[in-house]
Design an enzyme around this catalytic site. Sequence first.
Site, PDB file in Angstrom:
ATOM      1  N   ASP A 185      12.810  -5.945   7.571  1.00  0.00           N
ATOM      2  CA  ASP A 185      11.798  -5.050   7.021  1.00  0.00           C
ATOM      3  C   ASP A 185      12.499  -3.797   6.501  1.00  0.00           C
ATOM      4  O   ASP A 185      13.709  -3.617   6.662  1.00  0.00           O
ATOM      5  CB  ASP A 185      10.779  -4.692   8.110  1.00  0.00           C
ATOM      6  CG  ASP A 185       9.501  -4.063   7.556  1.00  0.00           C
ATOM      7  OD1 ASP A 185       9.316  -4.038   6.323  1.00  0.00           O
ATOM      8  OD2 ASP A 185       8.675  -3.600   8.368  1.00  0.00           O
ATOM      9  N   ASP A 215       8.957   3.398  -1.497  1.00  0.00           N
ATOM     10  CA  ASP A 215       8.188   3.077  -0.294  1.00  0.00           C
ATOM     11  C   ASP A 215       6.863   2.439  -0.680  1.00  0.00           C
ATOM     12  O   ASP A 215       5.872   3.138  -0.815  1.00  0.00           O
ATOM     13  CB  ASP A 215       7.971   4.345   0.530  1.00  0.00           C
ATOM     14  CG  ASP A 215       7.220   4.105   1.821  1.00  0.00           C
ATOM     15  OD1 ASP A 215       7.216   2.951   2.293  1.00  0.00           O
ATOM     16  OD2 ASP A 215       6.631   5.066   2.349  1.00  0.00           O
ATOM     17  N   GLU A 246       0.111  -1.108   5.772  1.00  0.00           N
ATOM     18  CA  GLU A 246       1.200  -0.627   6.615  1.00  0.00           C
ATOM     19  C   GLU A 246       1.128   0.872   6.837  1.00  0.00           C
ATOM     20  O   GLU A 246       1.443   1.371   7.926  1.00  0.00           O
ATOM     21  CB  GLU A 246       2.547  -1.006   5.992  1.00  0.00           C
ATOM     22  CG  GLU A 246       3.759  -0.768   6.884  1.00  0.00           C
ATOM     23  CD  GLU A 246       4.315   0.632   6.800  1.00  0.00           C
ATOM     24  OE1 GLU A 246       5.197   0.982   7.608  1.00  0.00           O
ATOM     25  OE2 GLU A 246       3.876   1.400   5.908  1.00  0.00           O
ATOM     26  N   ASP A 271       0.846  -1.187   0.000  1.00  0.00           N
ATOM     27  CA  ASP A 271       0.000   0.000   0.000  1.00  0.00           C
ATOM     28  C   ASP A 271       0.887   1.243   0.000  1.00  0.00           C
ATOM     29  O   ASP A 271       2.059   1.204   0.407  1.00  0.00           O
ATOM     30  CB  ASP A 271      -0.962   0.006   1.187  1.00  0.00           C
ATOM     31  CG  ASP A 271      -0.265   0.128   2.538  1.00  0.00           C
ATOM     32  OD1 ASP A 271       0.797  -0.499   2.722  1.00  0.00           O
ATOM     33  OD2 ASP A 271      -0.791   0.843   3.420  1.00  0.00           O
ATOM     34  N   HIS A 307       6.810   9.987   0.330  1.00  0.00           N
ATOM     35  CA  HIS A 307       5.604  10.681   0.817  1.00  0.00           C
ATOM     36  C   HIS A 307       5.539  12.101   0.289  1.00  0.00           C
ATOM     37  O   HIS A 307       4.641  12.852   0.670  1.00  0.00           O
ATOM     38  CB  HIS A 307       5.524  10.685   2.345  1.00  0.00           C
ATOM     39  CG  HIS A 307       5.140   9.384   2.939  1.00  0.00           C
ATOM     40  ND1 HIS A 307       4.436   9.273   4.115  1.00  0.00           N
ATOM     41  CD2 HIS A 307       5.355   8.117   2.530  1.00  0.00           C
ATOM     42  CE1 HIS A 307       4.244   7.999   4.416  1.00  0.00           C
ATOM     43  NE2 HIS A 307       4.798   7.286   3.445  1.00  0.00           N
TER      44      HIS A 307
END
Length: 497
Positions: free
Chosen positions: A212, A151, A185, A121, A459
């Site tokens: 991760d 990301d 997430e 996501d 982001h």
Amino acid sequence: MAQRYLCVLLLILATVSRSKDLGGRELRAASRIPSHFSREERVAMKEALKGAIQIPTVSFSHEESNTTALAEFGEYIHKVFPTVFSTSFIQHEVVGKYSHLFTVRGSDPSLQPYMLLAHFDVVPAPEEGWEVPPFSGLERDGFIHGRGTLDNKNSVMGILQALELLLIRKYIPQRSFFIALGHDEEVSGTNGAQKISALLQARGVQVAFVVDEGSAIVSEFIPYLKKPFAMISISEKGAIDLMLRVNMTPGHSSFPPKETSIGILSAAISRLEQTPMPNMFGSGQLKTMLQQLAGEFPFPTNIVLSNLWLFQPLVSRLMDRNPITNALVRTTTALTMFHAGVKVNVIPPAAQAIVNFRIHPAQTVQEVLELARNIVADDRVQFQVLRAFDPLPISPSDDQALGYQLLRQTIQSVFPEVTIVVPGTCIGNTDSRHYTNLTTGIYLFNPVSLQPSGFRSIHGVNEKISIQAYETQVKFIFEFIQNADTDRKPVPHLHDL
């Protein structure tokens, strides 16, 4: 997740490690499959990632996500990785409607399994400010552009791509492992990672370690440090989303009370902003780590950091001055939302704000809440915790820590230019915290090279990854999976500081 990649800026939290043997020879068995990919495979590799970027798997909030795209993504990985889905020793399950769990059964049941995590996501991406449409997956000037290229669809596709290429080459793992791909997430992972973890716990699964996202190979982030660093985060900060609310009797603005809900709440917020949480420099590992990094800095910084017995107050004050270094030494306080007012001539009945705290590893949720109450010091301000969790426990990073040492070995094999590997703390949050019931070793590392411009795009706008960087990421995972087949811990690391 931009906040998670702030982790890379915590390099000064780290213990410098250097290897005298960059080849990782102890991990190389006679049957090792070389990580050489044909031109056709490299083309297919980048096309698969481009296709993944074109699926807008956006998580808007805890309550809203693009479920059509999430389902489409599941169909897409079936199509582009057919060998993964058809191999007899790999079990695939859908968890929480959209997340994916792969169980790869190894030939040696005596080896404890491990787990690779990623999420598909992404955060919303309004087109304003982008050089190309954010879900175009456009290839331009050697880069693939779009939301998720860093990301974290690069990790999702990289893990499956590496496994697909290994399986095509008739690879059979010795050590079993799990691949967990989360669909939520970006909104805490409660329907993805949390449910996968609960499912495995119910089956009695314990893993040797988890890997991760959350840190990277970085350069140009810290002044005077010219060399690229690889940082493996071994912990991450906790968090609190705290709602502050003030209720008052509404009225007409022509005869206002002495104080309004907006004024009372604004004063409380101002006190929180003007009274930072305690500086924790000297608590935990930071002081020792800075001393160990001192030799990497030029004069006079190296002298200052080598003599913190004398210069600790100075260094502590200097770290307060910059938002980045400030986050290294304390729990941070950020006002992120404020709501009040119903009409220009009406005294509002209520005002509310949300403050986001990122909790230093030396503190707890309860400690931070008590400090916040003492700072606000006004009973009219009501506290409501919307979400809270403590920092992750610190995972081992010594010579006996299998997961950490396997990552270090693979870094120094795939990235020969990187001679410094450091453990650090992630100041953002991942969904790896849901797996603390399965292991004591959680390591956050994404095998990509990151510079400030790339960090800002996560982001943000114009997120992209170079085709070469993505190929190297696939190579890293290809090598790491084979390295993990060892039944021994890597040869102890040599330290020269």
